[in-house]
Design a protein around this motif. Structure first.
Motif, PDB file in Angstrom:
ATOM      1  N   GLU A  40     -14.977  -2.689  -1.732  1.00  0.00           N
ATOM      2  CA  GLU A  40     -13.929  -3.073  -1.019  1.00  0.00           C
ATOM      3  C   GLU A  40     -13.786  -4.514  -0.495  1.00  0.00           C
ATOM      4  OE1 GLU A  40     -13.310  -0.258   2.678  1.00  0.00           O
ATOM      5  OE2 GLU A  40     -11.990   0.763   1.793  1.00  0.00           O
ATOM      6  N   GLN A  74      -0.906  -8.480  -3.730  1.00  0.00           N
ATOM      7  CA  GLN A  74      -1.090  -8.127  -5.148  1.00  0.00           C
ATOM      8  C   GLN A  74      -1.509  -8.546  -6.825  1.00  0.00           C
ATOM      9  OE1 GLN A  74       1.180  -6.363  -4.041  1.00  0.00           O
ATOM     10  NE2 GLN A  74       1.034  -4.398  -4.505  1.00  0.00           N
ATOM     11  N   CYS A 113       0.613  -1.417  -0.009  1.00  0.00           N
ATOM     12  CA  CYS A 113      -0.229  -0.178   0.387  1.00  0.00           C
ATOM     13  C   CYS A 113       1.388   0.936  -0.110  1.00  0.00           C
ATOM     14  CB  CYS A 113      -0.822   0.247   1.283  1.00  0.00           C
ATOM     15  SG  CYS A 113      -2.184  -0.799   0.895  1.00  0.00           S
ATOM     16  N   LEU A 157      -6.249  -3.009  -2.300  1.00  0.00           N
ATOM     17  CA  LEU A 157      -5.840  -2.124  -0.598  1.00  0.00           C
ATOM     18  C   LEU A 157      -5.941  -0.643  -1.431  1.00  0.00           C
ATOM     19  CD1 LEU A 157      -4.868  -3.484   2.436  1.00  0.00           C
ATOM     20  CD2 LEU A 157      -7.559  -3.292   1.873  1.00  0.00           C
TER      21      LEU A 157
END
Length: 598
Positions: A441, A482, A301, A499
Motif C-alpha cells: 500500500e 489513478q 474507488c 488504492l
C-alpha cells in the motif's frame, strides 16, 4: 470555409480586429474535459487534428500545433505542414514556444474558460520576460469565425439508479459535506462533468461516448447543493430524483453565482477547474482554497455494486468481442474488409447484446502502418483495406448501464513474421508482469510502469504512452487520478497511490513506424492481497477482461514457466466464464483459442 488554410486566415483576421497578436487554442471545454461536445471542437475545426490531446498557437506569421508522442504520426497525417509547425511535448511547452516566437510587446489572447490558472501564470510569466502580455478574451475569436459552429447538446438528463451506483446522491453529498467541515470550508465547486454525474447519480448525452451532461455544481457544508444545468434538459423524473436539497439553476447563471461567496471559504480544484472560476470567486470576495476535487478519489474507488456491474458488463462485452474476433479472422484474409467495415461490425456485435448505450470511445480500428499510431482515428479519408501480411489492431469499448469497457486485441492477417511474434510476446510478458504484480500500500502507478517495459527494454525497444489509465463506472473511459504511467511518458503525472477498488487498464504496446502496432489491453481491479509472513499491507490486481489473446502471435519459447502458466490459466478462465454464453461455431472457436499453449 472550404479549407483549414482558409480557417486559419479567418482567425488571423479576427485577431487583428480584436487587437490581438496571437491566440492559444486548447483541445478542451469549460470543464477541462478530454472528450468534448461538437460545439467545443475548436482545435479540430481550425487544424483538422482529431486526436484527444493537443494545443495550437496562432501568431500573425507563424502557427504551431503541440502534441505528445502518441500523436507524432497522426498529427502529420491530419494537419498541413505548410500552415503549421509540429511541436512535441513535453520536450517543448506552449509557454516556452510563445516566449521564443511572440514579438516584443505582443498581446496574446486566451479564453479563461479553457485554461487553468497555473497555465495562465506560466504563460504570462514567460511572455512578460520579453515584454509581451497574456490577454483574457471575453468572447472566443474562433466562435466568431466558425459560421456553422454546432450548438451545445440539448439531450435530457436521466437518473442513475442507486442500485447501480451503490450509494445514494444524498449519501455522497453528505460525505462531501463532512470533508468540507473537517477542512473548515463552506462549499466546493464541481466543474468536472464526471464528478457531477457521479455525485448526483445522473447521466446525460451531451458528449459522445461519455454519458455526462453539461453542468456545474456547488456542494455546501450542509450537504445541500446548487446544480447549474439548462432547464430544458430536466424531466420531472430527474427533478424528483434530485430532491429538494438540490437547488436547480440555469447553466448560464453559474458565473454570476460564483460572485456571491464574499467572506466564505470555497474549495476549487486548481488542476480541474478553469481560471475563470477562480477569477470570479476572487472578484466576489471569496477566500478560495485550492484543493483537489474531493469526488475524484471517492469515484475512483469502486464500491461492491459498481464492481459487480462492471463484471457483468465485461462478460457481456466479451461475448461480443469473441463473435467479432471469429468474424475478422475468417473474413479479413478473403479481402474486401477495411478499417471502417471492421469497426462497424464490432459495433454491430455489441449492439446485438441489446444493452449497449454507446461506445466508450471511437474505436481505434487500425491495420498495418496505422496500427503504429497509438490513438489512430479512422476516417473516410484514411480508411485502409485490411490486407494479408498485416497486423490488425482493434482498441475499443462499450458503455453499458452497469459498466464501461475498454479492450485491445491484435489479429494477424495470414502468417505473422518472426519479428511480429517476438514483439507481441514481449508485450505479453509486460502485460503479465502488471497483471501479477503484488505491491505494498502506498505504491504509485508510476513505480509499476517499468514492469511492463522491461521485456521490451531488454531488446532495445519501448512504447511512448503510459501503461494504464483509470476507468469509470458507466462514466469516462479515461478516469483519474489513478494511472500506471511514469511521469516522463504521456499519461504520466503526479504520483498517486493505488488504492483498493481502483479500476485501471493494463495496456503495454509496441509500435514500428510505417509497419505495424501491437497493444494488449485488459481492465484490472486493485484489490488487497494476503501475503504469508508479510509485515505490510499489500495490494494486487484482478483481471476483469476475458477475451482470448491471439495464440498465433505468441512465441512460447520466450515465456518463462510462470508466464506460460498465467496465459494458460487466463485462457481457461476465459473459456469457463464466456463459453457458456456462446453457442455453435462461436463456442467452438473460443474453445480452440483457449487451449493450452503447445
Amino acid at each position: 470555409m472550404s479549407s483549414h488554410t482558409d480557417r486559419l486566415a479567418a482567425l488571423r483576421a479576427q485577431l487583428a480586429t480584436d487587437a490581438l497578436d496571437g491566440f492559444v487554442v486548447p483541445l478542451t471545454d469549460e470543464h477541462l474535459s478530454e472528450y468534448v461536445g461538437a460545439y467545443a471542437q475548436r482545435l479540430a475545426w481550425l487544424t483538422g487534428f482529431e486526436g484527444s490531446a493537443g494545443t495550437a498557437v496562432v501568431l500573425p506569421e507563424a502557427a504551431a500545433i503541440f502534441t505528445d508522442g502518441r500523436y507524432t504520426l497522426q498529427v502529420r497525417e491530419q494537419v498541413s505542414g505548410d500552415d503549421w509547425h509540429y511541436v512535441p511535448v513535453p520536450q517543448e511547452s506552449v509557454a516556452g514556444w510563445l516566449a521564443e516566437h511572440a514579438s516584443d510587446g505582443a498581446r496574446i489572447g486566451y479564453d479563461p474558460w479553457l485554461h487553468t490558472s497555473a497555465w495562465v501564470a506560466e504563460a504570462g510569466k514567460a511572455l512578460a520576460a520579453r515584454g509581451a502580455v497574456l490577454v483574457a478574451v471575453e468572447a472566443n475569436p474562433i466562435d466568431r469565425v466558425w459560421a456553422e459552429q454546432p450548438t451545445p447538446s440539448d439531450a435530457k438528463l436521466a437518473p442513475y439508479a442507486d442500485a447501480l451506483a451503490g450509494r445514494s446522491s444524498a449519501d455522497k453529498r453528505g460525505e462531501i459535506a463532512a470533508w468540507l467541515e473537517v477542512r473548515g470550508t463552506d462549499a466546493v465547486v464541481l466543474s468536472a462533468l464526471d464528478s457531477i454525474a457521479w455525485t448526483f447519480n445522473i447521466r446525460g448525452g451531451d458528449v459522445d461516448n461519455t454519458p455526462v451532461a453539461l453542468a456545474y455544481a456547488i456542494v455546501h457544508a450542509d450537504a445541500t447543493a446548487d446544480l447549474f444545468v439548462a432547464s430544458d434538459k430536466l424531466t420531472d423524473d430527474v427533478r424528483r430524483h434530485l430532491g429538494n436539497a438540490v437547488r436547480l439553476h440555469e447553466r448560464s447563471d453559474f458565473a454570476g453565482a460564483l460572485t456571491g461567496f464574499a467572506g466564505k471559504r470555497v474549495v476549487a480544484d486548481p488542476a480541474g477547474s478553469v481560471a475563470a472560476i477562480f477569477d470570479a470567486l476572487e472578484a466576489g470576495g471569496a477566500r478560495v482554497v485550492a484543493m483537489r476535487d474531493p469526488v475524484l478519489l471517492a469515484k475512483a474507488c469502486k464500491n461492491p455494486a459498481e464492481v459487480a456491474g462492471h463484471e457483468a458488463a465485461q462478460l457481456r462485452d466479451a461475448g461480443a468481442m469473441v463473435r467479432f474476433l471469429r468474424w475478422i479472422e475468417a473474413e479479413a484474409p478473403k479481402g474486401g474488409q477495411t478499417e471502417l467495415s471492421a469497426a462497424a461490425k464490432l459495433r454491430e456485435c455489441r449492439e446485438a447484446t441489446g444493452k449497449l448505450m454507446d461506445l466508450s470511445f471511437n474505436s481505434i480500428s487500425a491495420t498495418g502502418a496505422h496500427g503504429a499510431i497509438p490513438h489512430y482515428h479512422v476516417t473516410e479519408e484514411s480508411n485502409a483495406p485490411i490486407l494479408p501480411g498485416q497486423l490488425y489492431l482493434i482498441d475499443s469499448g462499450g458503455q453499458y448501464l452497469d459498466g464501461t469497457t475498454d479492450i485491445t486485441r491484435v489479429v494477424p492477417v495470414g502468417a505473422p513474421t518472426p519479428e511480429m511474434r517476438d514483439r507481441f510476446t514481449r508485450v505479453l510478458r509486460g502485460h503479465i508482469a502488471i497483471a501479477t504484480a503484488i505491491f505494498p500500500e502506498g505504491t504509485v502507478g508510476g513505480q509499476l510502469d517499468s514492469f511492463a517495459r522491461r521485456p521490451l527494454w531488454e531488446a532495445g525497444l519501448d512504447f511512448s504512452h503510459g501503461t494504464g489509465h483509470g476507468v469509470g463506472a458507466y462514466l469516462a473511459v479515461h478516469e483519474g487520478p489513478q494511472r500506471i504511467a511514469a511521469p516522463n511518458y504521456p499519461g504520466g503525472g503526479p504520483a498517486e497511490p493505488l488504492l483498493a477498488g481502483m479500476l485501471l487498464s493494463n495496456e503495454p504496446g509496441y509500435y514500428k513506424a510505417g509497419e505495424y502496432g501491437i497493444r494488449i489491453e485488459n481492465l484490472i481491479l486493485t484489490e488487497p492481497r494476503e501475503v504469508p509472513g508479510a509485515d505490510r499491507a499489500m495490494l494486487g490486481f484482478r483481471t476483469l477482461t476475458f477475451v482470448p489473446i491471439e495464440r498465433e502471435l505468441i512465441e512460447p519459447a520466450l515465456l518463462s514457466p510462470q508466464e506460460r502458466e498465467w496465459i494458460d490459466g487466463y485462457h481457461a478462465e476465459v473459456l469457463a466464464k464466456v463459453g457458456p454464453t456462446l453457442e455453435g461455431e462461436d463456442r467452438a472457436w473460443l474453445t480452440a483459442k483457449c487451449a493450452p499453449l503447445g
